[in-house]
Write an enzyme that holds these catalytic residues in place. Structure first.
Site, PDB file in Angstrom:
ATOM      1  N   GLU A 170      22.812  42.184  11.670  1.00 39.99           N
ATOM      2  CA  GLU A 170      22.763  42.124  10.201  1.00 39.99           C
ATOM      3  C   GLU A 170      21.313  42.034   9.718  1.00 39.99           C
ATOM      4  O   GLU A 170      20.969  41.257   8.821  1.00 39.99           O
ATOM      5  CB  GLU A 170      23.580  40.931   9.666  1.00 39.99           C
ATOM      6  CG  GLU A 170      25.043  40.947  10.062  1.00 39.99           C
ATOM      7  CD  GLU A 170      25.864  42.040   9.370  1.00 39.99           C
ATOM      8  OE1 GLU A 170      25.327  42.720   8.470  1.00 39.99           O
ATOM      9  OE2 GLU A 170      27.031  42.228   9.750  1.00 39.99           O
ATOM     10  N   CYS A 226      36.495  57.051   7.414  1.00 38.39           N
ATOM     11  CA  CYS A 226      36.689  56.989   5.964  1.00 38.39           C
ATOM     12  C   CYS A 226      38.040  56.357   5.643  1.00 38.39           C
ATOM     13  O   CYS A 226      39.069  56.760   6.196  1.00 38.39           O
ATOM     14  CB  CYS A 226      36.601  58.396   5.371  1.00 38.39           C
ATOM     15  SG  CYS A 226      36.903  58.419   3.586  1.00 38.39           S
ATOM     16  N   PHE A 263      31.830  48.486   8.952  1.00 37.00           N
ATOM     17  CA  PHE A 263      33.017  48.867   9.739  1.00 37.00           C
ATOM     18  C   PHE A 263      32.717  49.981  10.755  1.00 37.00           C
ATOM     19  O   PHE A 263      33.623  50.702  11.169  1.00 37.00           O
ATOM     20  CB  PHE A 263      34.185  49.310   8.828  1.00 37.00           C
ATOM     21  CG  PHE A 263      34.448  48.355   7.690  1.00 37.00           C
ATOM     22  CD1 PHE A 263      35.150  47.174   7.904  1.00 37.00           C
ATOM     23  CD2 PHE A 263      33.969  48.618   6.416  1.00 37.00           C
ATOM     24  CE1 PHE A 263      35.379  46.292   6.857  1.00 37.00           C
ATOM     25  CE2 PHE A 263      34.201  47.742   5.368  1.00 37.00           C
ATOM     26  CZ  PHE A 263      34.903  46.573   5.585  1.00 37.00           C
TER      27      PHE A 263
HETATM   28 ZN   LIG Z   1      36.883  60.716   3.119  1.00 37.21          ZN
END
Ligand SMILES: [Zn+2]
Length: 203
Positions: free
Chosen positions: A97, A153, A19
């Site tokens: 990848e 995150c 991501f």
């Molecule tokens: Zn975090």
């Protein structure tokens, strides 16, 4: 910025967690060189990765570029020769990848650089156990340029460098069962240094 005069090769490696738009960075660089420098581009991806498309590399924010699939095992001479023949007229050769390719990827990349090509290698440098993934790290060692991407995150929004494996929505911390679950949001999320939960056995 990619530069290539067809004489001295140039290697860019793009690393980061899931991501983090590694594929997007690869696509952007290839397309920019195609459009503004008239470069010929070949993009490869491993045939294990059929999540979004079998004929394109697709990034999560929606960029895409045509791609050819290669078997993960590059030890077969036929496969390596096919790469060299197919890219003979190309200026840029990109591998997305790349953590899924066998160790021979290192030799393939070195060969293409020796041929004077721009090579872009994008992939996960760490698996969800924070261990080196595939052979990306060997390619880092002789890169001209290393791009480190961060994700956000999933817990707190800080820059994330880890990929957390999830099982039923919570961190999976048991000993590794398989390294190559090609999953998406249901199986993985990016986490920062504070929020990443280390697996129990992390030798
Ligand atoms: Zn975090």
């Amino acid at each position: 910025m990619l530069f290539n005069d067809g004489r001295a090769g140039f290697l860019t490696t793009i690393i980061g967690p899931m991501f983090s738009e590694k594929s997007g960075e690869l696509i952007k660089r290839c397309k920019q060189a195609q459009q503004y420098q008239g470069k010929k581009v070949m993009v490869y991806k491993p045939d294990i990765d059929v999540r979004f498309s079998v004929s394109e590399v697709v990034s999560r924010i929606g960029l895409s570029i045509p791609a050819h699939m290669l078997p993960q095992d590059l030890s077969v001479e036929f496969v390596r020769q096919r790469i060299y023949v197919d890219t003979a007229q190309c200026d840029i050769v990109a591998f997305d990848e790349a953590q899924f390719f066998s160790a021979e990827l290192v030799d393939v990349v070195q060969h293409l650089i020796d041929e004077g090509k721009m090579v872009i290698v994008a992939g996960l440098n760490l698996d969800y156990q924070n261990k080196p993934f595939g052979h990306i790290n060997n390619i880092l060692l002789f890169s001209d340029e290393v791009i480190v991407k961060n994700a956000y995150c999933a817990c707190c929004g800080r820059p994330a460098m880890y990929t957390q494996r999830l099982l039923n929505g919570v961190p999976y911390v048991e000993e590794q069962i398989d390294n190559i679950l090609v999953g998406d949001k249901e199986s993985y999320e990016p986490r920062c240094r504070l929020c990443y939960v280390r697996p129990k056995k992390n030798k």
